[in-house]
Design a protein around this motif. Structure first.
Motif, mmCIF file in Angstrom:
data_model
loop_
_atom_site.group_PDB
_atom_site.id
_atom_site.type_symbol
_atom_site.label_atom_id
_atom_site.label_comp_id
_atom_site.label_asym_id
_atom_site.label_seq_id
_atom_site.Cartn_x
_atom_site.Cartn_y
_atom_site.Cartn_z
ATOM 1 N N GLY A 42 0.775 -1.233 0.000
ATOM 2 C CA GLY A 42 0.000 0.000 0.000
ATOM 3 C C GLY A 42 0.803 1.277 0.000
ATOM 4 N N THR A 43 2.113 1.186 -0.266
ATOM 5 C CA THR A 43 2.941 2.392 -0.243
ATOM 6 C C THR A 43 2.997 3.098 -1.601
ATOM 7 O OG1 THR A 43 4.917 1.035 -0.633
ATOM 8 C CG2 THR A 43 4.426 1.617 1.645
ATOM 9 N N GLY A 44 2.450 2.474 -2.639
ATOM 10 C CA GLY A 44 2.405 3.123 -3.948
ATOM 11 C C GLY A 44 3.363 2.556 -4.978
ATOM 12 N N LYS A 45 3.976 1.409 -4.687
ATOM 13 C CA LYS A 45 4.932 0.823 -5.639
ATOM 14 C C LYS A 45 4.255 0.480 -6.967
ATOM 15 C CE LYS A 45 6.303 -2.744 -3.202
ATOM 16 N NZ LYS A 45 5.275 -2.665 -2.132
ATOM 17 N N SER A 46 3.133 -0.224 -6.886
ATOM 18 C CA SER A 46 2.437 -0.631 -8.113
ATOM 19 C C SER A 46 1.878 0.563 -8.868
ATOM 20 C CB SER A 46 1.301 -1.609 -7.789
ATOM 21 O OG SER A 46 1.805 -2.831 -7.299
ATOM 22 N N LEU A 88 7.692 -8.540 -16.672
ATOM 23 C CA LEU A 88 7.388 -9.778 -15.954
ATOM 24 C C LEU A 88 6.356 -9.434 -14.889
ATOM 25 C CD1 LEU A 88 7.821 -12.741 -15.252
ATOM 26 C CD2 LEU A 88 9.728 -12.052 -13.780
ATOM 27 N N PHE A 89 5.152 -9.963 -15.060
ATOM 28 C CA PHE A 89 4.055 -9.644 -14.157
ATOM 29 C C PHE A 89 4.126 -10.490 -12.886
ATOM 30 C CE2 PHE A 89 2.683 -8.603 -18.423
ATOM 31 C CZ PHE A 89 2.075 -7.372 -18.282
ATOM 32 N N GLN A 90 3.468 -9.974 -11.847
ATOM 33 C CA GLN A 90 3.521 -10.635 -10.543
ATOM 34 C C GLN A 90 3.056 -12.087 -10.615
ATOM 35 O OE1 GLN A 90 1.920 -8.316 -7.315
ATOM 36 N NE2 GLN A 90 1.554 -10.076 -6.045
ATOM 37 N N GLU A 169 7.070 -7.531 -8.492
ATOM 38 C CA GLU A 169 7.151 -8.541 -7.424
ATOM 39 C C GLU A 169 7.561 -9.904 -8.005
ATOM 40 O OE1 GLU A 169 6.961 -7.830 -4.360
ATOM 41 O OE2 GLU A 169 5.634 -6.133 -4.045
ATOM 42 N N PRO A 170 8.763 -10.005 -8.575
ATOM 43 C CA PRO A 170 9.132 -11.206 -9.332
ATOM 44 C C PRO A 170 9.218 -12.491 -8.526
ATOM 45 C CG PRO A 170 11.034 -9.767 -9.036
ATOM 46 C CD PRO A 170 9.832 -8.992 -8.590
ATOM 47 N N THR A 171 9.358 -12.402 -7.197
ATOM 48 C CA THR A 171 9.503 -13.627 -6.405
ATOM 49 C C THR A 171 8.252 -13.965 -5.598
ATOM 50 O OG1 THR A 171 10.532 -12.348 -4.614
ATOM 51 C CG2 THR A 171 12.006 -13.380 -6.218
ATOM 52 N N THR A 172 7.194 -13.173 -5.742
ATOM 53 C CA THR A 172 5.965 -13.452 -4.997
ATOM 54 C C THR A 172 5.329 -14.757 -5.467
ATOM 55 O OG1 THR A 172 5.485 -11.131 -4.554
ATOM 56 C CG2 THR A 172 3.618 -12.621 -4.537
ATOM 57 N N GLY A 173 4.892 -15.573 -4.509
ATOM 58 C CA GLY A 173 4.153 -16.786 -4.838
ATOM 59 C C GLY A 173 5.001 -17.997 -5.146
ATOM 60 N N ILE A 174 6.314 -17.888 -5.002
ATOM 61 C CA ILE A 174 7.175 -19.044 -5.225
ATOM 62 C C ILE A 174 8.093 -19.228 -4.022
ATOM 63 C CG2 ILE A 174 7.129 -19.063 -7.750
ATOM 64 C CD1 ILE A 174 9.580 -17.390 -7.818
ATOM 65 N N ASP A 175 8.602 -20.456 -3.852
ATOM 66 C CA ASP A 175 9.404 -20.750 -2.675
ATOM 67 C C ASP A 175 10.752 -20.028 -2.745
ATOM 68 O OD1 ASP A 175 11.666 -22.646 -3.639
ATOM 69 O OD2 ASP A 175 9.868 -23.515 -4.538
ATOM 70 N N HIS A 202 8.851 -6.152 -2.275
ATOM 71 C CA HIS A 202 8.994 -6.012 -0.823
ATOM 72 C C HIS A 202 10.008 -7.035 -0.308
ATOM 73 C CE1 HIS A 202 5.930 -9.206 -1.306
ATOM 74 N NE2 HIS A 202 6.542 -9.727 -0.266
ATOM 75 N N ASP A 203 10.592 -7.812 -1.230
ATOM 76 C CA ASP A 203 11.527 -8.888 -0.897
ATOM 77 C C ASP A 203 12.957 -8.336 -0.916
ATOM 78 O OD1 ASP A 203 13.203 -11.096 -0.863
ATOM 79 O OD2 ASP A 203 12.044 -12.249 -2.319
ATOM 80 N N MET A 204 13.526 -8.130 0.257
ATOM 81 C CA MET A 204 14.856 -7.534 0.323
ATOM 82 C C MET A 204 15.935 -8.437 -0.263
ATOM 83 S SD MET A 204 14.866 -4.461 1.172
ATOM 84 C CE MET A 204 16.661 -4.417 1.122
#
Length: 258
Positions: A42-46, A88-90, A169-175, A202-204
């Protein structure tokens, strides 16, 4: 004299009714540079990314790509900008009605009018670039694992040899292990293309690996911007809290919406 920015945002504002999402974003991405925009939900990245892509129009400010103003660009200028970008979409956002190779070749066939046979050869080469074999070319995206779908999405993003790459968010939803594989592939593909890259995450761990520079977005503004190598030395309390993942600190966390 240094090269002008590939992408430049100046005093970009965007609100949705009374909710002010972007409140003066300033950011540059140099030619060949990889920049990650970090921040909580919710910080406005997207919204920032959508404004650059032209999916949203800022209420105020300037966004230029290769020196051309995009906020009021003509259809021709907008199409020319999109033609030199890859995304590359989320959620990978593959077309279920198309085979894997047709997904990868979509921009070549639909955007450039390439013959399907030639586009298929290029698609298979791009699949190999991301560690996938030709045996999956005729499969349905739905039959692939989440990590494989992400790699197909990356192959599609690089198929047209773009000058600019966007990663949502390239790593969202994967291990975590597959996330690291995706990060390595992003670095490899971006460097081989010599492309400028803008990532929102948001993945450092991802930001540290794929970016040259990191910009932290908080309450609609960039509150820290610097090389990845300086993150751990920063005395910015907001950045320190975010990197450490602490609940306690100056960040105003909207826990109701996390």
């Amino acid at each position: 004299m240094s090269n002008p920015a590939k992408i430049s945002l100046r005093n970009v504002h965007k609100a949705f009714g009374p909710k002010k999402v972007l409140q003066g974003v300033n950011l540059d991405v140099a030619p060949g540079e990889s920049v990650a925009i970090i921040g909580g939900s919710g910080t406005g990245k997207s919204v920032t990314l959508k404004c650059v892509l032209g999916l949203l129009t800022p209420d105020q400010g300037s966004i230029t790509v290769d020196g051309i103003e995009m906020t009021d660009a003509s259809t021709a200028d907008r199409d020319a900008m999109l033609a030199k970008t890859g995304m590359l979409f989320q959620g990978a956002a593959l077309f279920d009605s198309l085979s894997v190779w047709q997904n990868v070749a979509f921009g070549l066939i639909e955007g450039r009018g390439m013959k399907p046979r030639q586009a298929r050869d290029i698609a298979i080469a791009r699949l190999e670039d991301v560690g996938l074999g030709s045996e999956i070319a005729d499969m349905s995206p739905a039959s692939l694992s989440g990590g494989m779908q992400k790699r197909v999405g990356l192959a599609r993003a690089i198929a047209t040899e773009p000058e600019i790459l966007f990663f949502d968010e390239p790593t969202t939803g994967i291990d975590p292990i597959m996330g690291d594989v995706i990060n390595d592939l992003i670095v490899k593909c971006t460097r081989e293309l010599g492309a400028s890259a803008m990532t929102i995450t948001h993945d450092m761990a991802s930001a540290r690996k794929i970016a040259d520079r990191v910009a932290m977005l908080y309450k609609g503004e960039i509150i820290w911007d610097g090389p990845v190598s300086e993150i751990d030395q920063s005395d910015n309390p907001y950045l320190k809290q975010f990197v450490a993942g602490d609940i306690e600190g100056p960040l105003d966390l909207d826990l109701k919406h996390l």
